[in-house]
Design an enzyme around this catalytic site. Structure first.
Site, PDB file in Angstrom:
ATOM      1  N   SER A 128      25.600  92.012  46.389  1.00 14.78           N
ATOM      2  CA  SER A 128      24.779  91.867  45.196  1.00 14.78           C
ATOM      3  C   SER A 128      24.432  90.401  45.015  1.00 14.78           C
ATOM      4  O   SER A 128      25.223  89.516  45.380  1.00 14.78           O
ATOM      5  CB  SER A 128      25.542  92.362  43.957  1.00 14.78           C
ATOM      6  N   TYR A 151      33.539  91.669  39.324  1.00 14.59           N
ATOM      7  CA  TYR A 151      32.457  92.187  40.151  1.00 14.59           C
ATOM      8  C   TYR A 151      31.782  91.054  40.926  1.00 14.59           C
ATOM      9  O   TYR A 151      31.530  91.168  42.133  1.00 14.59           O
ATOM     10  CB  TYR A 151      31.443  92.922  39.286  1.00 14.59           C
TER      11      TYR A 151
END
Length: 226
Positions: A128, A151
């Site tokens: 990401s 994350y």
């Protein structure tokens, strides 16, 4: 025929990646924690396989069930439950890292014997832009407002793991993709990209030939410079 394993393939980005690779002629094994949730994968012609990336026995059994393997897409990931500093503790980050980082390594290591038999072994790790410091620190990017620590840390690790695997496996094509801000369950479908747009980079990297790039980070617009 190219044989592909995709983790976390029962929905969203994983399922769309499976659909597109089947359309491209791949035989796709759709890894998922519970094959009872695999109806959508079956409908597109994928073969559901029980695979929990946090469970070594599950990973080993899934890989042992495959007849061969040419492409591994490490797509499985979780967002976690911590979204700032005040709700962060060691357990919260450990849970995310176990799926998004250690799980990636579990599956990759278990897949290496099969991949080494392939004439064109390919690994795509789905990361990401939230793991990319330049995006996190640039106002105006989708990533800049994101406060979540576990994350972001896990996706930064996935990018670094990709570079290191590529160096260690020079006969492989090992790359990492950034889906971008895509409408999925992760963001309550608030992303501005479709799942097809969000899988553009992953699919492109999964279709690489032996002369393709390795050790690179791509989004749907092309290579992201390190």
């Amino acid at each position: 025929m190219t044989t592909t394993l995709i983790t976390g393939a029962n929905r969203s980005l994983g399922l769309e990646t499976a659909r597109r690779l089947i359309e491209a002629g791949h035989t796709v094994y759709a890894g998922m924690r519970d094959t009872a949730s695999g109806e959508a994968a079956r409908e597109i012609g994928a073969h559901p396989v029980q695979l929990d990336v946090t469970d070594q026995a599950s990973v080993d059994a899934a890989l042992a069930s495959l007849p061969e393997l040419d492409v591994l897409v490490n797509n499985a990931g979780i967002l976690g439950t911590s979204f700032g500093v005040d709700d962060l503790d060691a357990d919260a980050i450990a849970t995310v890292l176990d799926t998004n980082v250690t799980g990636l390594v579990r599956v990759t290591q278990a897949a290496l014997p099969l991949l080494r038999r392939s004439a064109n072994p390919v690994i795509v790790n789905v990361a990401s832009g939230v793991g990319w410091p330049k995006f996190l620190t640039t106002p105006g990017t989708d990533e800049f407002p994101v406060p979540a620590i576990p994350y972001a840390a896990s996706k930064a690790a996935a990018i670094a793991l990709t570079v290191q695997y590529a160096k260690n496996l020079p006969s492989f094509r090992v790359n990492v993709s950034d889906p971008g801000y895509t409408a999925t369950d992760f963001n309550r479908h608030g992303g501005h990209q479709t799942v097809t747009e969000g899988t553009d980079a992953t699919v492109k990297l999964a279709l690489l030939g032996t002369d393709g790039p390795t050790g690179e980070f791509h989004n749907r617009f092309g290579r992201i410079e390190f």
